[in-house]
Design a protein around this motif. Sequence first.
Motif, PDB file in Angstrom:
ATOM      1  N   ARG A 184       0.835  -1.205   0.000  1.00  0.00           N
ATOM      2  CA  ARG A 184       0.000   0.000   0.000  1.00  0.00           C
ATOM      3  C   ARG A 184       0.870   1.256   0.000  1.00  0.00           C
ATOM      4  NH1 ARG A 184      -3.426  -3.288   3.238  1.00  0.00           N
ATOM      5  NH2 ARG A 184      -2.368  -2.639   5.168  1.00  0.00           N
ATOM      6  N   LYS A 185       1.962   1.228   0.779  1.00  0.00           N
ATOM      7  CA  LYS A 185       2.849   2.389   0.838  1.00  0.00           C
ATOM      8  C   LYS A 185       3.550   2.611  -0.495  1.00  0.00           C
ATOM      9  CE  LYS A 185       6.496   4.542   3.607  1.00  0.00           C
ATOM     10  NZ  LYS A 185       7.301   4.977   2.441  1.00  0.00           N
ATOM     11  N   VAL A 186       4.050   1.535  -1.116  1.00  0.00           N
ATOM     12  CA  VAL A 186       4.691   1.653  -2.432  1.00  0.00           C
ATOM     13  C   VAL A 186       3.705   2.240  -3.429  1.00  0.00           C
ATOM     14  CG1 VAL A 186       5.608   0.348  -4.390  1.00  0.00           C
ATOM     15  CG2 VAL A 186       6.396  -0.174  -2.069  1.00  0.00           C
ATOM     16  N   ARG A 187       2.492   1.704  -3.447  1.00  0.00           N
ATOM     17  CA  ARG A 187       1.463   2.193  -4.369  1.00  0.00           C
ATOM     18  C   ARG A 187       1.200   3.681  -4.168  1.00  0.00           C
ATOM     19  NH1 ARG A 187      -4.227   0.303  -2.704  1.00  0.00           N
ATOM     20  NH2 ARG A 187      -3.718   1.896  -1.151  1.00  0.00           N
ATOM     21  N   ASP A 188       0.989   4.084  -2.926  1.00  0.00           N
ATOM     22  CA  ASP A 188       0.619   5.471  -2.647  1.00  0.00           C
ATOM     23  C   ASP A 188       1.792   6.429  -2.847  1.00  0.00           C
ATOM     24  OD1 ASP A 188      -1.861   4.448  -2.048  1.00  0.00           O
ATOM     25  OD2 ASP A 188      -1.612   4.586   0.127  1.00  0.00           O
ATOM     26  N   ASP A 189       2.986   6.039  -2.396  1.00  0.00           N
ATOM     27  CA  ASP A 189       4.160   6.906  -2.556  1.00  0.00           C
ATOM     28  C   ASP A 189       4.482   7.114  -4.032  1.00  0.00           C
ATOM     29  OD1 ASP A 189       4.365   7.031   0.179  1.00  0.00           O
ATOM     30  OD2 ASP A 189       6.182   5.809   0.335  1.00  0.00           O
ATOM     31  N   GLN A 190       4.462   6.046  -4.799  1.00  0.00           N
ATOM     32  CA  GLN A 190       4.841   6.175  -6.195  1.00  0.00           C
ATOM     33  C   GLN A 190       3.740   6.836  -7.017  1.00  0.00           C
ATOM     34  OE1 GLN A 190       7.153   3.224  -8.114  1.00  0.00           O
ATOM     35  NE2 GLN A 190       8.103   2.495  -6.229  1.00  0.00           N
ATOM     36  N   ARG A 191       2.501   6.671  -6.598  1.00  0.00           N
ATOM     37  CA  ARG A 191       1.408   7.398  -7.252  1.00  0.00           C
ATOM     38  C   ARG A 191       1.592   8.902  -7.070  1.00  0.00           C
ATOM     39  NH1 ARG A 191      -4.314   5.604  -5.206  1.00  0.00           N
ATOM     40  NH2 ARG A 191      -3.510   6.579  -3.309  1.00  0.00           N
ATOM     41  N   ALA A 192       2.009   9.327  -5.882  1.00  0.00           N
ATOM     42  CA  ALA A 192       2.263  10.746  -5.638  1.00  0.00           C
ATOM     43  C   ALA A 192       3.434  11.241  -6.486  1.00  0.00           C
ATOM     44  CB  ALA A 192       2.545  10.982  -4.153  1.00  0.00           C
ATOM     45  N   GLU A 193       4.475  10.419  -6.610  1.00  0.00           N
ATOM     46  CA  GLU A 193       5.627  10.807  -7.430  1.00  0.00           C
ATOM     47  C   GLU A 193       5.259  10.872  -8.906  1.00  0.00           C
ATOM     48  OE1 GLU A 193       9.329   9.280  -4.615  1.00  0.00           O
ATOM     49  OE2 GLU A 193       8.707   8.043  -6.310  1.00  0.00           O
ATOM     50  N   VAL A 194       4.376   9.999  -9.364  1.00  0.00           N
ATOM     51  CA  VAL A 194       3.906  10.056 -10.751  1.00  0.00           C
ATOM     52  C   VAL A 194       3.199  11.386 -11.001  1.00  0.00           C
ATOM     53  CG1 VAL A 194       2.189   9.127 -12.367  1.00  0.00           C
ATOM     54  CG2 VAL A 194       3.778   7.584 -11.210  1.00  0.00           C
ATOM     55  N   ALA A 195       2.350  11.803 -10.072  1.00  0.00           N
ATOM     56  CA  ALA A 195       1.652  13.076 -10.230  1.00  0.00           C
ATOM     57  C   ALA A 195       2.644  14.227 -10.334  1.00  0.00           C
ATOM     58  CB  ALA A 195       0.695  13.298  -9.054  1.00  0.00           C
ATOM     59  N   THR A 196       3.678  14.203  -9.491  1.00  0.00           N
ATOM     60  CA  THR A 196       4.700  15.238  -9.527  1.00  0.00           C
ATOM     61  C   THR A 196       5.442  15.226 -10.858  1.00  0.00           C
ATOM     62  OG1 THR A 196       5.011  15.133  -7.134  1.00  0.00           O
ATOM     63  CG2 THR A 196       6.805  16.086  -8.421  1.00  0.00           C
ATOM     64  N   MET A 197       5.858  14.046 -11.308  1.00  0.00           N
ATOM     65  CA  MET A 197       6.627  13.948 -12.546  1.00  0.00           C
ATOM     66  C   MET A 197       5.795  14.359 -13.761  1.00  0.00           C
ATOM     67  SD  MET A 197       9.129  10.620 -12.033  1.00  0.00           S
ATOM     68  CE  MET A 197       7.873   9.438 -11.547  1.00  0.00           C
ATOM     69  N   ARG A 198       4.510  14.056 -13.763  1.00  0.00           N
ATOM     70  CA  ARG A 198       3.647  14.474 -14.861  1.00  0.00           C
ATOM     71  C   ARG A 198       3.571  15.996 -14.924  1.00  0.00           C
ATOM     72  NH1 ARG A 198      -1.808  11.412 -13.806  1.00  0.00           N
ATOM     73  NH2 ARG A 198      -2.503  12.613 -15.607  1.00  0.00           N
ATOM     74  N   ARG A 199       3.503  16.628 -13.757  1.00  0.00           N
ATOM     75  CA  ARG A 199       3.451  18.094 -13.733  1.00  0.00           C
ATOM     76  C   ARG A 199       4.757  18.708 -14.225  1.00  0.00           C
ATOM     77  NH1 ARG A 199      -0.001  16.575  -9.558  1.00  0.00           N
ATOM     78  NH2 ARG A 199      -2.021  17.618  -9.665  1.00  0.00           N
ATOM     79  N   TYR A 200       5.874  18.081 -13.876  1.00  0.00           N
ATOM     80  CA  TYR A 200       7.159  18.564 -14.375  1.00  0.00           C
ATOM     81  C   TYR A 200       7.204  18.481 -15.908  1.00  0.00           C
ATOM     82  CZ  TYR A 200       9.135  18.363  -9.614  1.00  0.00           C
ATOM     83  OH  TYR A 200       9.413  18.550  -8.295  1.00  0.00           O
ATOM     84  N   LEU A 201       6.736  17.378 -16.472  1.00  0.00           N
ATOM     85  CA  LEU A 201       6.743  17.229 -17.922  1.00  0.00           C
ATOM     86  C   LEU A 201       5.898  18.302 -18.598  1.00  0.00           C
ATOM     87  CD1 LEU A 201       6.492  13.387 -18.706  1.00  0.00           C
ATOM     88  CD2 LEU A 201       8.319  14.945 -19.372  1.00  0.00           C
ATOM     89  N   VAL A 202       4.744  18.600 -18.025  1.00  0.00           N
ATOM     90  CA  VAL A 202       3.861  19.615 -18.602  1.00  0.00           C
ATOM     91  C   VAL A 202       4.485  21.001 -18.478  1.00  0.00           C
ATOM     92  CG1 VAL A 202       1.636  20.774 -18.366  1.00  0.00           C
ATOM     93  CG2 VAL A 202       1.751  18.276 -18.243  1.00  0.00           C
TER      94      VAL A 202
END
Length: 199
Positions: free
Chosen positions: A127-145
């Motif tokens: 659950r922690k891996v899922r939630d932590d990496q989901r948050a990092e995905v959101a951050t990385m998507r914003r950086y790309l945009v």
Amino acid sequence: MGQMHAVTSEYDYLSQMVPHHEDAIAAARQLQRSSRPEMRRLGQSIVTTQTAEVARMKGWLLQWYPQSPAPSPTGTTMPDLSGLSGNQLDKAFLQHMIPHHMMAIMMSQQLLVHGEAVHPEVAAFARKVRDDQRAEVATMRRYLVQWFGEQSMPCIPQMPGMPNMTPEPHMSEMTPGPHMSEMTPGPHMSGMTPTTGTS
């Protein structure tokens, strides 16, 4: 981006996640050369967090599955970033680490949805891996945009037995399949807007 095997047991999850994490750690170390402080912080966070997680998973494998084969690399899913710098380094990392993280998210969700975790520690870990990496995905998507004008989602790998995930055109949300509804980025991520760095 390659396809990972379906998670069929707790051992399978741990033995696949160890080399997957090690792949991410090796790539994240390259961000020490980034000119953007946000990327250097992201890289250091991935290295620190996932190094500790690898140690935990290897300890569990030794404790609970001593007769099973040790984890071994199955082929990297990240490119060699050592020859890149500036915008090329940052963009390549983001474009490849997003689907790399999505693999870990899907593996963790598969373990949880199918009830494959034998030990509560592993369920909590997933659950922690899922939630932590989901948050990092959101951050990385914003950086790309913000930095590169990327409006489309990098290729998301598909795993056997997992519902298809279709990105929205504006990338504001991910539309999951029936069993992955809790993978939609929550409101706590809405404020994660990066500041513009230099190349």
